[in-house]
Write a protein that holds these residues in place. Structure first.
Motif, PDB file in Angstrom:
ATOM      1  N   TYR A  61       0.835  -1.218   0.000  1.00 31.58           N
ATOM      2  CA  TYR A  61       0.000   0.000   0.000  1.00 31.58           C
ATOM      3  C   TYR A  61       0.866   1.263   0.000  1.00 31.58           C
ATOM      4  N   LEU A 175      -7.175  -1.281   0.070  1.00 36.26           N
ATOM      5  CA  LEU A 175      -6.331  -2.111  -0.803  1.00 36.26           C
ATOM      6  C   LEU A 175      -7.005  -2.575  -2.094  1.00 36.26           C
ATOM      7  N   ILE A 257      -1.095  -4.291  -5.799  1.00 35.50           N
ATOM      8  CA  ILE A 257      -2.352  -3.532  -5.817  1.00 35.50           C
ATOM      9  C   ILE A 257      -2.770  -3.112  -7.229  1.00 35.50           C
TER      10      ILE A 257
END
Ligand code: PMP
Length: 356
Positions: A61, A175, A257
């Motif tokens: 992240y 996320l 991600i």
């Protein structure tokens, strides 16, 4: 057993690879002869799990070093109260009212100070995200709900708050896409939609804010307690944290991600495409604010909605009923929902329309 296609809003679908791994390790974690549920939270085996969960989340992240990642209990609902309890201290905070979850946060804010609703989409039944939101200079923070799980609306851009910390409830979209964490003072989320089972709440907080929190509160309600002790002041929800760790592994193995977000966009747009083809299905959210996590829609009438949900259930698709407060239909398509699952739903929607 045939596995259902799970469109529940939360607790929700988890990656099958994660469930399999947890099953394999249930009785003996890494061959130690003990379950993760049977070991001390102070053992080196659990230490490795919680640290890995944190480190991987930080990496995936892109959480800067001046932010703490905490694993707390009490759900996102406790954060509705714990945040103003620590930071409002009788002052004033800005809140954006985008629906059911924002309202709950607002209610708790009012317990500890003055809540200033700087923007609201209540005029149109919470079907859109207010734009050009202005922050008040004297606000202790601004609170937003990045994705309204019930209404199916999601911020595409967050308000600019200058020096005022921006706090975001990301319970239903953490996320799911990249965000610039450095623009936020706090990001929090109950894990049970996108990153794990219920029982653990992730709080990502800028370290200077942790220090500013009220130090007259009972120990468990101060963020500094959890930050200083690495979320191990008391016994944490070990099993939930373990699953979060496995979900981080899964995101990593699936390309991170951006790769997950690409699939999320693809899944959402295939359902919205079916909705927008003619006027049989009607999306309830303004097009530009449509959520890629919770797709909300209506059919021509409630009888058809009931029939739709019933037949979808019979076909193995579970959890398509809209929240009891708004009715209609909702497909929650979190990170772990597969493209195939969504394709099956789209095919069903097209056929249902033809037959009804
Ligand atoms: N915020 C949002 C956006 C949610 O969707 C939910 C749960 N559905 C909550 C907060 C409350 O979370 P919890 O049940 O973990 O307290």
């Amino acid at each position: 057993m045939t596995k259902k296609i799970n469109f529940y809003a939360g607790p929700a679908v988890l990656p099958q690879a994660v469930m399999k791994k947890a099953q394999e390790e249930l009785l003996s974690l890494n061959g130690i002869g003990l379950s993760v549920m049977e070991i001390s939270h102070r053992s080196k085996d659990f230490d490795a799990i919680i640290n890995s969960a944190k480190d991987k989340m930080r990496k995936l992240y892109e959480v800067p070093e001046n932010y703490e990642i905490m694993f707390l209990q009490g759900g996102a609902s406790l954060q509705f109260g714990m945040l103003p309890m620590n930071f409002l201290k009788g002052g004033s905070a800005d809140y954006v009212n985008t629906g059911a979850w924002a309202k709950k946060a607002i209610k708790e804010g009012k317990v500890f100070g003055n809540v200033n609703i700087v923007a609201s989409s209540e005029d149109k039944n919470f079907s859109y995200i207010p734009k050009d939101i202005k922050v008040s200079k004297d606000a202790a923070y601004m609170h937003v709900t990045s994705n309204e799980t019930i209404g199916g609306i999601q911020y595409k851009e967050f308000p600019q708050t200058e020096d005022v910390p921006l706090i975001a409830d990301m319970s239903s979209d953490i996320l799911c896409r990249k965000v610039d964490v450095s623009k936020f003072g706090v990001i929090y989320a109950g894990a049970q939609k996108n990153i794990g089972p219920s029982g653990v709440t992730v709080v990502i907080m800028r370290k200077d804010l942790i220090e500013k929190g009220d130090d007259k509160l009972t120990t468990m309600l101060q963020y500094r307690t959890h930050a200083e002790k690495g979320s191990l002041y008391n016994t944490p929800p070990c099993f939930s944290i373990y699953i979060v760790k496995l979900v981080m592994d899964w995101i990593e193995e699936n390309g991170g991600i951006d790769a997950i977000n690409k699939i999320n966009e693809q899944k959402a747009s295939s359902i919205y495409e079916v909705i927008d083809d003619g006027d049989y299905y009607k999306g309830t959210a303004a097009k530009e604010d449509r959520s890629i996590m919770n797709v909300t829609f209506r059919l021509p009438n409630e009888e058809l909605e009931a029939k739709f949900i019933k037949e979808a259930t019979e076909a193995g698709m579970i959890g398509l009923k809209g929240h009891r407060s708004v009715g209609g239909c909702r497909a929650s398509i979190y990170n772990a929902m597969t493209l195939e699952g969504v394709e099956t739903l789209c095919k069903f929607m097209k056929e249902f329309k033809k037959n009804n």
